[in-house]
Enzyme design. Structure first.
Site, PDB file in Angstrom:
ATOM      1  CB  SER A 179      -0.964   0.011   1.192  1.00 21.51           C
ATOM      2  OG  SER A 179      -2.102  -0.767   0.909  1.00 21.51           O
ATOM      3  CE  LYS A 182      -4.475   2.283  -0.590  1.00 18.68           C
ATOM      4  NZ  LYS A 182      -3.834   0.966  -0.447  1.00 18.68           N
ATOM      5  CB  SER A 356      -4.456   1.855   3.810  1.00 19.30           C
ATOM      6  OG  SER A 356      -3.668   1.224   2.822  1.00 19.30           O
TER       7      SER A 356
END
Length: 518
Positions: A179, A182, A356
């Site tokens: 993640s 991102k 997230s």
């Protein structure tokens, strides 16, 4: 100088007497803790990890408490109010001018810390030597060498003010980022669209018919909940639409819905998954089957149809009968009846990073694609993200993009790129990237870090987390004991115990916050 001091001293004394009692208590509590903390140049690795724990927790908890409440996006209300005020500021910290009859604003104080504008490039790859004492490598090396971090890791630490790399292991080696992808998605979207951009969901009447089309605008935060909490509301759209239709004498319509803004497959390569709904230009509450707003949960199979059905119910409640809904072939040229728009992109980016949020990430990848002249698909989003990062002058060696969320295990990012993104977001030349920093989870207080760092660096580490099976990553910022803002990125692969790996990364970030390693 003496005249200035004599004029300021009474005002300063009055300010101290009237300050909140909790500030005094906070200072008196933290001072002995800081006084007892040994200088870091003589500490062992273990001491570095523990050194900031007690003082950091007490200080951070007090600061966050006194800073005021948090809003729905994970940002302090006080921070957002101050940012709004600064948009109209005449000086460094003041509004456009005094109110009629009011006092003139005090002159701005000089900066305490050097501005981030000192960095002439995102990252200076020359590794800075330690200025005596314990080297940063001696502190971080043993922690990153933990068996809990699997069979390979990369790491970079950069001084955000100067752009100097202070530490690097495999800086341009691409690993699965999970993640932390991102961060790249956020930077690309903000650069392509701007922080003030909004996504609009609208209703339109097809010419010469009573067919009403619900047109998806790709807003991943559209909500059907009774309490919208500042996000665009499907209920509000229905109320506005019904009012306009009734004014025109229309009390019954055929409802359809348009999702043609996006292209390509809706289902992520990982398949049906509780972490992400099928990606659609029309979706309410991320297709969640409960009242949750973050985290994994079962999703509806067809988010657009689900949103349209809810919208039909809201229209009925507002006095307009409907038939359908059914998919529409498109609404190009149709007359807009009503619309609702999302909060600015800056708020969506903050929510995405703090929690997230995979659904927001994939929507922003597609929106970036459309703004970049690419198809609104997984492939188009991946190409657009890389293209926007290239425009920002960021290092792409060793990288590969396949989605916006990091759920695709074929994604590859480098510690060099992640730290360069963080540094770029802090430079005065790119204020539009600032939400990338304000949206980072705060250790032990917000988002995906709210349950971490209870025993060290609480409030001091601001970082994006990343976890997949066999992958643990962490990238963000921290202020060390010398007062420097550091950007860091730690990526580990081949991990077998996710909790042990997470703990190892947290200990490393805590040690970095306690360090003053030249």
């Amino acid at each position: 100088m003496r005249r200035i001091a004599s004029a300021v001293r009474p005002r300063l004394a009055h300010a101290v007497r009237t300050a909140k009692p909790q500030v005094t208590r906070l200072i008196s509590t933290v001072r002995p803790l800081l006084a007892d903390l040994p200088r870091p140049r003589s500490l062992s690795t273990l001491q570095y990890t523990a050194g900031a724990a007690t003082a950091g927790l007490v200080l951070a908890a007090g600061v966050v408490t006194l800073s005021g409440p948090w809003d729905a996006t994970g940002q302090r209300t006080a921070e957002r109010d101050r940012a709004t005020a600064l948009e109209h500021a005449r000086g460094a910290d003041h509004g456009p001018g005094p109110a009629a009859g009011g006092p003139r604003p005090a002159p701005s104080a000089p900066a305490v810390l050097a501005g981030l504008g000192a960095a002439t490039s995102p990252v200076d790859t020359r590794q800075a030597p330690a200025a005596g004492g314990t080297a940063l490598a001696d502190v971080l090396g043993p922690l990153l060498g933990s068996a809990a971090l699997g069979d390979g890791h990369t790491a970079v630490v950069v001084d955000a003010a100067t752009g100097k790399r202070l530490y690097g292991v495999g800086p341009d080696k691409g690993l699965t980022p999970a993640s932390t992808t991102k961060l790249a998605t956020a930077a690309a979207a903000l650069n392509a669209l701007g922080p003030d951009h909004r996504f609009t969901t609208r209703t339109a009447l097809l010419g010469g018919t009573r067919e009403l089309v619900l047109v998806g605008g790709g807003d991943p935060t559209l909500t059907a909940h009774a309490k919208a909490d500042g996000w665009a509301s499907l209920r509000t759209l229905a109320t506005r639409t019904a009012a306009t239709l009734r004014e025109r004498g229309i009390h019954k319509i055929a409802l359809s819905y348009d999702t043609t803004l996006y292209a390509g497959p809706a289902l992520h390569p990982i398949g049906v998954n509780d972490n992400l709904a099928p990606v659609s230009a029309l979706v309410a509450d991320e297709g969640r089957t409960d009242n949750s707003t973050s985290g994994p949960v079962r999703r509806v199979a067809d988010p657009a149809q689900d949103a349209a059905r809810k919208f039909a119910g809201f229209l009925e409640a507002a006095g307009v009968d409907t038939t359908g809904p059914a998919p529409a072939k498109g609404a190009a040229g149709a007359e807009t009846v009503a619309s609702v728009s999302s909060p600015p992109l800056s708020a969506l980016v903050e929510r995405m990073l703090t929690y997230s949020d995979n659904d927001i990430a994939e929507a922003l990848a597609r929106q970036t694609a459309l703004a970049s002249g690419q198809p609104g698909s997984f492939d188009g989003g991946a190409k657009a993200i890389a293209g926007q990062l290239r425009k920002l002058g960021l290092p792409l060696t060793g990288t590969a993009f396949h989605d916006g969320s990091g759920l695709d295990r074929d994604d590859r990012l480098t510690a060099d790129l992640l730290t360069a993104i963080l540094v770029k977001a802090g430079t005065p030349d790119h204020p539009g990237l600032r939400p990338l920093l304000t949206g980072l989870p705060i250790a032990h207080f917000t988002g995906t870090l709210s349950a971490r760092y209870a025993d060290g660096a609480a409030g001091l580490v601001h970082a994006k987390t990343g976890t997949l099976t066999g992958v643990n990553t962490l990238a963000g910022t921290v202020v060390d004991q010398d007062g420097r803002l550091l950007a860091f990125a730690f990526l580990a692969s081949g991990t077998t115990d996710p909790m042990a790996a997470q703990s190892a990364l947290d200990k490393t970030a805590t040690a970095l916050s306690a360090c003053g390693c030249g």
